[in-house]
Design an enzyme around this catalytic site. Structure first.
Site, mmCIF file in Angstrom:
data_model
loop_
_atom_site.group_PDB
_atom_site.id
_atom_site.type_symbol
_atom_site.label_atom_id
_atom_site.label_comp_id
_atom_site.label_asym_id
_atom_site.label_seq_id
_atom_site.Cartn_x
_atom_site.Cartn_y
_atom_site.Cartn_z
ATOM 1 N N LYS A 51 0.837 -1.197 0.000
ATOM 2 C CA LYS A 51 0.000 0.000 0.000
ATOM 3 C C LYS A 51 0.872 1.248 0.000
ATOM 4 O O LYS A 51 2.083 1.182 0.200
ATOM 5 C CB LYS A 51 -0.900 0.003 1.243
ATOM 6 C CG LYS A 51 -0.127 0.021 2.558
ATOM 7 C CD LYS A 51 -1.044 -0.021 3.755
ATOM 8 C CE LYS A 51 -0.226 0.019 5.056
ATOM 9 N NZ LYS A 51 -1.081 0.064 6.256
ATOM 10 N N ARG A 149 -10.179 0.039 15.608
ATOM 11 C CA ARG A 149 -10.025 0.805 14.360
ATOM 12 C C ARG A 149 -10.939 0.179 13.326
ATOM 13 O O ARG A 149 -12.116 0.472 13.279
ATOM 14 C CB ARG A 149 -8.545 0.809 13.932
ATOM 15 C CG ARG A 149 -8.221 1.804 12.827
ATOM 16 C CD ARG A 149 -6.753 1.757 12.438
ATOM 17 N NE ARG A 149 -6.370 0.500 11.807
ATOM 18 C CZ ARG A 149 -5.146 0.254 11.334
ATOM 19 N NH1 ARG A 149 -4.179 1.171 11.438
ATOM 20 N NH2 ARG A 149 -4.870 -0.908 10.767
ATOM 21 N N HIS A 181 -5.958 -7.321 13.580
ATOM 22 C CA HIS A 181 -4.736 -6.513 13.505
ATOM 23 C C HIS A 181 -4.296 -6.103 14.910
ATOM 24 O O HIS A 181 -5.118 -5.712 15.740
ATOM 25 C CB HIS A 181 -4.977 -5.269 12.653
ATOM 26 C CG HIS A 181 -3.729 -4.568 12.215
ATOM 27 N ND1 HIS A 181 -2.791 -5.156 11.405
ATOM 28 C CD2 HIS A 181 -3.250 -3.327 12.489
ATOM 29 C CE1 HIS A 181 -1.807 -4.301 11.172
ATOM 30 N NE2 HIS A 181 -2.060 -3.189 11.839
ATOM 31 N N ARG A 237 1.281 -10.569 7.345
ATOM 32 C CA ARG A 237 1.206 -9.397 6.476
ATOM 33 C C ARG A 237 2.373 -8.465 6.814
ATOM 34 O O ARG A 237 2.379 -7.822 7.876
ATOM 35 C CB ARG A 237 -0.125 -8.660 6.683
ATOM 36 C CG ARG A 237 -1.357 -9.525 6.531
ATOM 37 C CD ARG A 237 -2.636 -8.686 6.692
ATOM 38 N NE ARG A 237 -2.650 -7.941 7.946
ATOM 39 C CZ ARG A 237 -3.166 -8.392 9.087
ATOM 40 N NH1 ARG A 237 -3.700 -9.603 9.151
ATOM 41 N NH2 ARG A 237 -3.143 -7.639 10.168
ATOM 42 N N TYR A 283 14.421 30.132 7.903
ATOM 43 C CA TYR A 283 13.308 30.878 8.491
ATOM 44 C C TYR A 283 13.410 30.969 10.014
ATOM 45 O O TYR A 283 13.669 29.965 10.694
ATOM 46 C CB TYR A 283 11.977 30.215 8.123
ATOM 47 C CG TYR A 283 11.560 30.392 6.691
ATOM 48 C CD1 TYR A 283 11.521 31.642 6.100
ATOM 49 C CD2 TYR A 283 11.189 29.293 5.925
ATOM 50 C CE1 TYR A 283 11.114 31.804 4.774
ATOM 51 C CE2 TYR A 283 10.781 29.440 4.598
ATOM 52 C CZ TYR A 283 10.748 30.694 4.034
ATOM 53 O OH TYR A 283 10.349 30.851 2.743
ATOM 54 N N CYS A 330 12.601 23.817 4.844
ATOM 55 C CA CYS A 330 11.627 24.622 4.097
ATOM 56 C C CYS A 330 10.834 23.723 3.149
ATOM 57 O O CYS A 330 11.062 22.520 3.068
ATOM 58 C CB CYS A 330 12.351 25.721 3.316
ATOM 59 S SG CYS A 330 13.422 26.746 4.350
ATOM 60 N N MET A 331 9.921 24.309 2.405
ATOM 61 C CA MET A 331 9.057 23.513 1.532
ATOM 62 C C MET A 331 9.846 22.779 0.454
ATOM 63 O O MET A 331 9.545 21.613 0.141
ATOM 64 C CB MET A 331 8.000 24.403 0.871
ATOM 65 C CG MET A 331 7.025 23.621 0.000
ATOM 66 S SD MET A 331 5.734 24.644 -0.744
ATOM 67 C CE MET A 331 4.729 25.019 0.696
ATOM 68 N N ASP A 332 10.852 23.416 -0.111
ATOM 69 C CA ASP A 332 11.562 22.861 -1.257
ATOM 70 C C ASP A 332 13.051 22.642 -1.015
ATOM 71 O O ASP A 332 13.748 22.182 -1.922
ATOM 72 C CB ASP A 332 11.433 23.801 -2.466
ATOM 73 C CG ASP A 332 10.011 24.249 -2.690
ATOM 74 O OD1 ASP A 332 9.174 23.394 -3.001
ATOM 75 O OD2 ASP A 332 9.729 25.454 -2.525
#
Length: 405
Positions: A51, A149, A181, A237, A283, A330-332
């Site tokens: 998955k 769950r 599970h 699993r 930042y 940072c983001m990038d």
């Protein structure tokens, strides 16, 4: 040889995740060996859980490599993931276990995908799809043994089984498995582990009392398969262990378990600058240089899956030396402190240049950090580190396990 960026001939990739398919196959074989003494007598089968795009490793490639290593089943969360495997020509048994009311299950049945049933509405949807397609629906019955769950609650379980038995009798449904599970298999000494197995045994007895064959019994995830032998039953699993990471690093490392981490995340420095002592970095200036420093810019950020919580804590390998992130991720991009640029003995700081390789994490065999190291730095688990890796990072596959001729 570096992989070429699609549509960008002559340039090399700024970032890439290299996935060793032979390592995946090795891990599957190691897990098969570890569970050879399953409760069924002949040893448990291995379901490779692929998955979330194979935990970030590539769902199709990881599935094929795991099958080559000895897995006999595949597991996914959503039906769409199973259909992606089928579209790629993967024909091994596959179970999809998260359904939502009103979903169209006809494509799953037509593709020979097993689905999980944990509630009356899910059974109704499965039966409707079976009647619409003229196919017998293959299902695994999920019981909640204590995770709270998914799965049918104990009070709902007998009624669900009565309804299942009717549809088994008329040929609409075939029960291929019964499963639960663990909540805490990575802490096998906890009383909840034994309590969940007791609950599972009781649920299995109820299945048989309803006149239904439970099929393959499975309750163990990676941690359960490795650390709770009584939970191996007919099938285990395994997801994180298949890609070579320990499900319980406090008990045993990947190496202790004979597993090989399959992913190496690489980048190239986009920029190197030299700054004096006292320079604020990134930042908020949460990091300030303590001495004249060389700073390297790595073109990966939290949009790519680098955890912001590992700011000023996560390490990378540059020039054969571990170097720590400097300031906020940072983001990038994020900044790495490459060392004392005023110290002639600090070769990395003195010679680092844009284009130099950065190993963010890998197996750890060459001194690089591992995904577990980054998990520790971010206060999370290795599952999150690899599975959150974004689509902007190209995957490159090495090895031959499972690769079509």
């Amino acid at each position: 040889m570096e992989a070429a960026e699609p549509g960008a001939a002559g340039r090399t990739l700024a970032t890439e995740a290299v996935v060793d398919l032979d390592a995946v196959a090795h891990n599957a074989a190691a897990l098969r060996s570890a569970v050879a003494g399953g409760a069924a007598g002949g040893g448990a089968q291995l379901m490779a859980v692929v998955k979330a795009d194979g935990y970030g490793h590539g769902i199709v490639e990881t599935a094929r490599a795991a099958l080559a290593g000895g897995a006999t089943w595949l597991g996914v969360a959503h039906v769409d993931e199973a259909l992606r495997l089928r579209a790629a020509g993967v024909d091994a048994p596959v179970l999809a276990w998260i359904l939502t009311p009103g979903g169209d299950l006809r494509p799953a049945l037509e593709a020979g995908v097993d689905v999980s049933v944990a509630a009356g509405w899910a059974l109704e949807d499965v039966v409707a799809a079976a009647r619409a397609t003229g196919r017998t629906a293959r299902v695994h019955l999920e019981v909640d043994t204590g995770l709270s769950r998914g799965g049918a609650a104990p009070g709902e379980w007998p009624g669900l089984l009565d309804a299942v038995a009717k549809h088994v009798a008329d040929g609409t449904v075939q029960v291929r498995g019964t499963w639960g599970h663990f909540a805490s298999a990575d802490e096998p000494e906890l009383a909840s582990v034994a309590a969940q197995l007791d609950a599972f045994e009781a649920a299995l007895a109820t299945v048989r009392a309803a006149g239904v064959d439970p099929g393959l019994r499975h309750h163990a995830n990676s941690a359960g398969a490795l650390f709770v032998p009584a939970a191996r039953y007919d099938l285990v699993r395994c997801g994180i262990a298949v890609v070579g990471l320990s499900p319980a690093p406090q008990l045993a490392s990947a190496a202790d378990l004979g597993l090989v981490p399959a992913m190496t995340l690489r980048a190239r420095l986009a920029h190197v600058r030299h700054v004096p002592a006292g320079a604020g970095v990134s930042y908020g200036h949460t990091f300030t240089t303590a001495r004249a420093s060389a700073l390297g810019l790595v073109p990966l950020g939290y949009a790519d899956g680098i955890p912001r919580h590992a700011s000023s804590a996560g390490e990378v390998l540059v020039g054969g030396q571990r170097r720590r992130t400097a300031g906020r991720v940072c983001m990038d991009q994020f900044v790495v402190d490459l060392g004392d640029s005023s110290d002639a003995a600090d070769v990395v700081a003195a010679t680092a240049a844009a284009g130099d390789e950065v190993v963010v994490f890998g197996p750890g065999t060459a001194g690089e950090p591992t995904a577990q190291d980054w998990a520790d730095a971010a206060g999370t688990i290795s599952y999150e580190i690899v599975s959150r890796l974004g689509g902007r990072v190209p995957r490159r596959f090495t090895g031959t396990a499972g690769v079509p001729a």
